[in-house]
Enzyme design. Sequence first.
Site, mmCIF file in Angstrom:
data_model
loop_
_atom_site.group_PDB
_atom_site.id
_atom_site.type_symbol
_atom_site.label_atom_id
_atom_site.label_comp_id
_atom_site.label_asym_id
_atom_site.label_seq_id
_atom_site.Cartn_x
_atom_site.Cartn_y
_atom_site.Cartn_z
ATOM 1 N N SER A 109 -6.211 36.894 -31.446
ATOM 2 C CA SER A 109 -6.281 35.893 -32.510
ATOM 3 C C SER A 109 -7.076 34.678 -32.072
ATOM 4 O O SER A 109 -7.975 34.212 -32.770
ATOM 5 C CB SER A 109 -4.872 35.470 -32.922
ATOM 6 O OG SER A 109 -4.919 34.473 -33.913
ATOM 7 N N HIS A 132 -8.497 25.313 -27.105
ATOM 8 C CA HIS A 132 -7.459 25.867 -27.976
ATOM 9 C C HIS A 132 -6.119 25.794 -27.271
ATOM 10 O O HIS A 132 -6.027 25.990 -26.064
ATOM 11 C CB HIS A 132 -7.763 27.321 -28.337
ATOM 12 C CG HIS A 132 -6.822 27.873 -29.360
ATOM 13 N ND1 HIS A 132 -7.025 27.710 -30.709
ATOM 14 C CD2 HIS A 132 -5.662 28.555 -29.229
ATOM 15 C CE1 HIS A 132 -6.027 28.281 -31.374
ATOM 16 N NE2 HIS A 132 -5.187 28.798 -30.499
#
Length: 435
Positions: free
Chosen positions: A183, A82
């Site tokens: 998140s 990510h």
Amino acid sequence: MIPQEIIRRKRDGDELDPDDIRSFIAALAAGQLSEGQIGAFAMSVWFKGMSRAETVALTLAMADSGDRLQWADIDRPIADKHSTGGVGDNVSLMLAPIAAACGLAVPMISGRGLGHTGGTLDKLESIPGYMITPDANLFHKVVREAGCAIIGQTGALAPADGRLYAVRDVTATVDSIPLITASILSKKLAAGLQTLVLDVKVGNGAFMADRAQAEILAQSLVEVANGAGVKTSALITDMNQPLADAAGNAVEMRNCLDFLAGRKADTRLETVILAFAAEMLVKSGIAPSPDEGEGMARKALSSGQAAEVFARMVSMLGGPADLIENPGKYLARAPAEKPVLAPRSGWLAACNARGIGISVIDLGGGRRHPADRIDHRVGFSELLPLGTRVSAGEPIALVHAADEAAAERAAAALAAHYRITKEKPELPPVISTRI
């Protein structure tokens, strides 16, 4: 649970207990909170921060707000990567199929653009027919048979994060370390990962412009993820200029296809992709060392295996089977194209990467409000990297716009985002730190 009391306590700097955080996030996921309450909570966290215990509780509550994926029938290591977001950062599009071609299973849950940064899902939606929210069975099938699948959050996967993510984008609360941590990791925990590598960007085009803050974020992500049972490491990478030579959606997708075809070698983009591929392979036990991991990744590229994996993933998720062979048939081009000319001779010494991202939004390639539709055709391509010697009148980029007037405005804006000097600049390394 009274939402405004939790907001008030966080606003006043109190530490929230895990039960309060779980209750607030459960209400958020159930649609019981207004956007005003969600925005006020996010702003309170932005100003007052969260302790490590609060951040862990927030991450777990968001991960538990929906389903958790299981991969018991897949005998490959389950891994993902990510990025905290940048301009021209399309690494995921190429990294996932490279890692899959080397023996990993990569269920990649990606997001849309946040603020000035581009979103992987928006880039994928430039491919006609590509389903970014397949049902769980199809997602599982694609990961099992293709080796990777890049999709968006479904309503059943960390739904609390989906709503908070959209509100953060339009309330200037994106760059909060606890909110970024929760998140990113809530989606990754819900995806059932075994290993994770993180690309934490630093520079004027990143949410973390300060190196010390980037290191704090990387440390937060690594500690929370490892504490939750996912083997995790992070690389801090430079975002003082666009990573790829394109910024937009369809233009970055064309860049991806060129990379998989071997036409983007010896670039900053290649350096980052190969480093993350090696990191993923080592952490998953596929490669014994970073050098051997990088060698495996290079072979997956040069042999065409990574391109085959990407093509299989696109086809299984509803896109055209011949996208790699015929990109011009499917990736729409903007009707107006205009070169951006260097105003003087010298070296490209610096640029406002954030400004370039904002210029993509101004062209229609990003959102100001969550419900905005974007124009996938627009953006910039052929961006020259910093450290390039240019002559006055030489193109430093190409604008793709909806009309000539927009192209003129974007060309002027882009030229103003670059600084040209008489002397060759000293540039930071593209990868600076591993955590």
